[in-house]
Scaffold this motif. Structure first.
Motif, short mmCIF file in Angstrom:
data_model
loop_
_atom_site.label_atom_id
_atom_site.label_comp_id
_atom_site.label_asym_id
_atom_site.label_seq_id
_atom_site.Cartn_x
_atom_site.Cartn_y
_atom_site.Cartn_z
N VAL A 79 0.84 -1.20 0.00
CA VAL A 79 0.00 0.00 0.00
C VAL A 79 0.87 1.24 0.00
O VAL A 79 0.59 2.22 -0.71
CB VAL A 79 -0.95 0.00 1.21
N PHE A 80 1.95 1.19 0.77
CA PHE A 80 2.85 2.35 0.79
C PHE A 80 3.42 2.59 -0.61
O PHE A 80 3.49 3.73 -1.08
CB PHE A 80 3.98 2.14 1.79
N GLY A 81 3.83 1.51 -1.26
CA GLY A 81 4.33 1.65 -2.63
C GLY A 81 3.28 2.26 -3.54
O GLY A 81 3.58 3.13 -4.36
N MET A 82 2.03 1.83 -3.34
CA MET A 82 0.94 2.36 -4.15
C MET A 82 0.77 3.86 -3.93
O MET A 82 0.61 4.64 -4.87
CB MET A 82 -0.35 1.65 -3.75
N ALA A 83 0.82 4.24 -2.65
CA ALA A 83 0.69 5.66 -2.34
C ALA A 83 1.80 6.45 -3.00
O ALA A 83 1.59 7.56 -3.51
CB ALA A 83 0.71 5.87 -0.83
N ALA A 84 3.00 5.87 -3.01
CA ALA A 84 4.12 6.55 -3.64
C ALA A 84 3.87 6.70 -5.14
O ALA A 84 4.15 7.76 -5.73
CB ALA A 84 5.41 5.77 -3.40
N VAL A 85 3.31 5.66 -5.76
CA VAL A 85 3.03 5.74 -7.19
C VAL A 85 2.00 6.82 -7.48
O VAL A 85 2.16 7.64 -8.40
CB VAL A 85 2.53 4.38 -7.73
N VAL A 86 0.96 6.86 -6.65
CA VAL A 86 -0.09 7.87 -6.86
C VAL A 86 0.51 9.28 -6.75
O VAL A 86 0.29 10.13 -7.62
CB VAL A 86 -1.23 7.68 -5.84
N ALA A 87 1.30 9.50 -5.70
CA ALA A 87 1.92 10.82 -5.53
C ALA A 87 2.85 11.12 -6.70
O ALA A 87 2.88 12.24 -7.23
CB ALA A 87 2.68 10.88 -4.22
N GLY A 88 3.62 10.11 -7.12
CA GLY A 88 4.57 10.32 -8.21
C GLY A 88 3.86 10.66 -9.51
O GLY A 88 4.26 11.59 -10.22
N LEU A 89 2.79 9.94 -9.80
CA LEU A 89 2.05 10.23 -11.03
C LEU A 89 1.46 11.63 -10.97
O LEU A 89 1.47 12.36 -11.97
CB LEU A 89 0.94 9.19 -11.23
N ALA A 90 0.92 11.99 -9.79
CA ALA A 90 0.36 13.32 -9.65
C ALA A 90 1.42 14.37 -9.97
O ALA A 90 1.14 15.36 -10.67
CB ALA A 90 -0.17 13.52 -8.23
N GLY A 91 2.63 14.15 -9.47
CA GLY A 91 3.70 15.11 -9.71
C GLY A 91 4.14 15.12 -11.16
O GLY A 91 4.39 16.16 -11.75
N MET A 92 4.25 13.91 -11.72
CA MET A 92 4.71 13.79 -13.10
C MET A 92 3.79 14.52 -14.06
O MET A 92 4.23 15.27 -14.93
CB MET A 92 4.79 12.31 -13.45
N MET A 93 2.49 14.31 -13.88
CA MET A 93 1.55 14.96 -14.78
C MET A 93 1.47 16.46 -14.52
O MET A 93 1.03 17.23 -15.35
CB MET A 93 0.15 14.35 -14.61
N TYR A 94 1.89 16.88 -13.31
CA TYR A 94 1.81 18.30 -12.97
C TYR A 94 2.98 19.07 -13.57
O TYR A 94 2.94 20.30 -13.62
CB TYR A 94 1.79 18.47 -11.45
N ALA A 95 4.01 18.35 -14.03
CA ALA A 95 5.23 19.03 -14.51
C ALA A 95 4.96 20.06 -15.61
O ALA A 95 5.52 21.15 -15.57
CB ALA A 95 6.25 18.00 -14.96
#
Lengths: 338, 372
Positions: free
Chosen positions: A235-251
């Motif tokens: 789940v922690f890994g999943m949360a990291a992926v969600v946050a990472g994707l959010a950041g990536m698309m925000y670039a």
């Protein structure tokens, strides 16, 4: 009217980012019981995934510029273009969306490493110590990024094809002047898709069921012979992926710099508090709500009555919520109310 | 803490005062004997002592204390601008203002405990920071920071002559060593007060709140006023430190209120030892000293330092260490932060205690061995 509609969209957009980060924070808090101050750093790392991938694809060599004949001129041509021609340049154009494929495994790895390497040892320590150690980690990640990428924001444009604006005014029968950048519309759609995916995962799969059960009563689930700890790590890994994707698309919306994570983290924490510690729905709802509130507060008409309100509205809402309804908008009764 | 209880407080104060006042002498050999850095030691020492009264005694982790530091600085500079260049009124108003704001913020924040308290204080600090940067520009001068100008009123001093006046205490200019000694005297007074608080029944009650607030409440004890008082006192300490910053260098900027600044004081307190008398001071000394050294080092200096090694090793060492020095000082800080929280949550004071204990038990076993 147009302005209000635009602000609504802006708010939904920002709210999408808040909701995605807050969702991850809540997941981690609900499962592992850890207050993760380094979550903003994950968001920032996601954005830098986009930056790195774009850089990687545009590694260039110097080629003689044939169009200039008076003197020897050189221009930089990416290898991809040299090797694959038009197909290569298309890949480069689409580097930001393509980096989704790269971001997911990278962020998953980073998340798992973080959990196994550090967070695991802090389950039993006090919240204050959890805050402090993840705060330290956030500083470290941030400074490492600064060392490699420098302190200035790095512009990471969206592909040319979707760089324009969508005539949403025409679609909705409002004025023709009402346009909105395509990428922001994509971001909003994307965040809704991710949020839906996370909820679907938790509600419809057996894995999700176990996780939800674990959030309710960890000991009971463990007693049934399920390895809760391993599930929570994922789940922690999943949360990291969600946050990472959010950041990536925000670039493309906000050129990434090394401290963007901190800025978003503080706001996301406020979002989590408003939504209710441990409530996933609350986090999402509060994310969108505060995003919209913030962009309405930055309307000129409102700023002229209450100057500076756009800077502090989110914090004000949080203070009011905490004082009147400490468990947050959708928090469960009795959870973290003191 | 046991270390201090065995001696009388008077001796402790005496040794402490002498140590602080002779800092320029005994810090000179390690290259820290110049006024700029010494002033920083004293000022941040006051900040950390005050923070320790809240975090160390009650266990309430505030992430917004930098706000009070900033408020203190702004108030002091305004006092220089409007009233007089004398530092006493400036400091008085700085402490007063910080106290008022602490009362306001504490009243709201202290209704919650644990993480909520941390987030609330963080929210307030960010709010003040954002406001100082944007709307409050007439008061804070926004990004440029608040500075003295020739047009300032300075009611008691009269119009400025040639150039900008400097801060003074009845004619003694507050720059260089005189500035340091002023800060040092204030530090000694601040330390004395904190010692008194630690030893008083009030301090005992704060410690009781830390160890078990629920039980305190069950015994019919209203903890809120005590927490409020502790919060206001530590806010006033921060305001005092902010005021002194303005005294030694009369300008104030919003970046002093940023939450990384709040994080820094937390780190100093933890590094030295939370809840101990001397710990925070030790933490301040170490961090400010190494900040001073590390941020000055550059690659050339590193090459110089490792020049005794063979070429490839030298280059390797330099490549490894470069990210941690100069601009990368914050990286070192972050790593230090993590290491301390992970391995030594009680800070250096706990480390010393552990060493002492080990030494004692070893000594004891040797003695018994002798008897046999």
């Amino acid at each position: 009217m147009d302005a209000i509609f635009l602000q609504l969209l802006n708010g939904l957009d920002k709210g999408g980012a808040y909701a995605l980060i807050a969702l991850g924070l809540t997941l981690v808090f609900g499962t592992l019981g850890v207050v993760n101050f380094a979550h903003g750093a994950l968001f920032m790392l996601g954005a830098f995934c986009a930056v790195s991938f774009q850089k990687l694809l545009t590694i260039s060599m110097k080629v003689r510029d044939e169009s200039i004949t008076f003197f020897e001129a050189y221009k930089e041509v990416p290898y991809l273009e040299i090797w694959f021609g038009d197909f290569g340049s298309m890949i480069i154009d689409w580097s930001v969306p393509l980096s989704i494929l790269l971001t997911i495994p990278t962020m998953l790895l980073i998340g798992l490493a973080m959990e196994r390497g550090l967070i695991k040892h802090f389950y039993k320590r006090t919240h204050a110590e959890q805050i402090l150690v993840t705060f330290g980690l956030a500083i470290v990640v941030q400074e490492v990024i600064r060392h490699f990428y420098g302190a200035n924001p790095i512009p990471t444009p969206a592909p040319d094809i979707i760089s324009g604006s969508a005539p949403i005014g025409l679609w909705l029968g409002l004025s023709e002047n009402l346009v909105y950048p395509w990428w922001r519309i994509i971001y909003l759609t994307f965040s809704i898709i991710i949020i839906t995916a996370v909820f679907a995962f938790l509600q419809l799969t057996t894995f999700g069921m176990v996780v939800r059960a674990g959030m309710q009563d960890r000991e009971m689930v463990a007693m049934l012979g399920i390895n809760v700890e391993r599930k929570f790590t994922i789940v922690f890994g999943m949360a990291a992926v969600v946050a990472g994707l959010a950041g990536m698309m925000y670039a493309p919306i906000l050129p990434p710099d090394y401290h963007m994570g901190m800025d978003f983290l503080v706001l996301s924490f406020v979002v989590v508090v408003v939504g209710g510690m441990g409530s996933l729905r609350g986090a999402v709802a509060a994310g969108f709500l505060l995003g919209i509130l913030q962009s309405f507060a930055s309307l000129n008409e409102i700023k002229s009555i209450l100057p500076g309100i756009d800077q502090i509205i989110i914090y004000l809402v949080a203070v009011v919520i905490l004082l009147t309804r400490p468990r947050g908008l959708m928090g469960r009764k009795g959870v973290m109310e003191d | 803490m046991n270390f201090t209880k065995t001696r009388s407080d008077l001796t402790v104060m005496l040794i402490f005062s002498i140590a602080v006042l002779t800092m320029p002498i005994w810090l000179a050999p390690i290259g820290a004997g110049y006024p700029d850095l010494l002033q920083k030691f004293a000022i941040f020492g006051i900040f950390a002592i005050g923070y320790n009264i809240l975090f160390g005694l009650t266990g309430y982790l505030s992430f917004g204390h930098a706000a009070f530091l900033g408020i203190g600085s702004y108030t002091a500079v305004w006092s220089f601008k409007l009233l007089t260049m004398n530092v006493l009124p400036a400091i008085f108003f700085a402490v007063l203002m910080a106290g008022l704001f602490a009362a306001l913020i504490g009243f709201v924040s202290l209704r919650r405990s644990g993480i909520y308290f941390s987030i609330l204080t963080l929210a307030f600090a960010q709010m003040s920071y954002n406001l100082a940067y944007s709307v409050l520009t007439p008061i804070t001068n926004g990004e440029t920071g608040l500075q003295l100008t020739l047009q300032d009123a300075r009611i008691f001093d009269g119009p400025a002559g040639e150039g900008l006046p400097s801060t003074e205490l009845f004619g003694i200019s507050m720059s260089g060593y005189s500035g340091f000694y002023f800060c040092a005297v204030v530090l000694i007074i601040a330390f004395f007060l904190s010692l008194k608080i630690f030893r008083s029944p009030f301090g005992m009650k704060l410690q009781a709140i830390k160890s078990n607030q629920t039980r305190m409440k069950y015994t019919g004890f209203n903890t809120r006023p005590y927490l409020m008082t502790a919060f206001i006192i530590s806010g006033m300490y921060a305001g005092l430190a902010g005021g002194l910053m303005a005294v030694t260098d009369p300008l104030a900027g919003a970046e002093r209120m940023q939450w990384t600044a709040s994080g820094e004081v937390v780190l100093m307190t933890i590094l030295g030892g939370v809840g101990t008398l001397f710990g925070p001071l030790l933490g301040v000394g170490i961090i400010k000293y190494f900040e001073n050294i590390f941020s000055a080092v550059n690659e050339a200096a590193l090459h110089n330092f490792f020049s005794f090694l063979p070429g490839f090793l030298e280059n390797l060492m330099v490549t490894i260490i470069t990210p941690f020095v100069g601009e990368g000082w914050h990286l070192t800080l972050g790593v230090l932060f993590m290491v301390i929280v992970i391995f030594l949550p009680g800070g250096i004071m706990e480390g010393l205690d552990r060493i002492k204990k080990r030494y004692k038990t070893e000594g004891a076993s040797e003695q018994t061995g002798d008897k046999e």
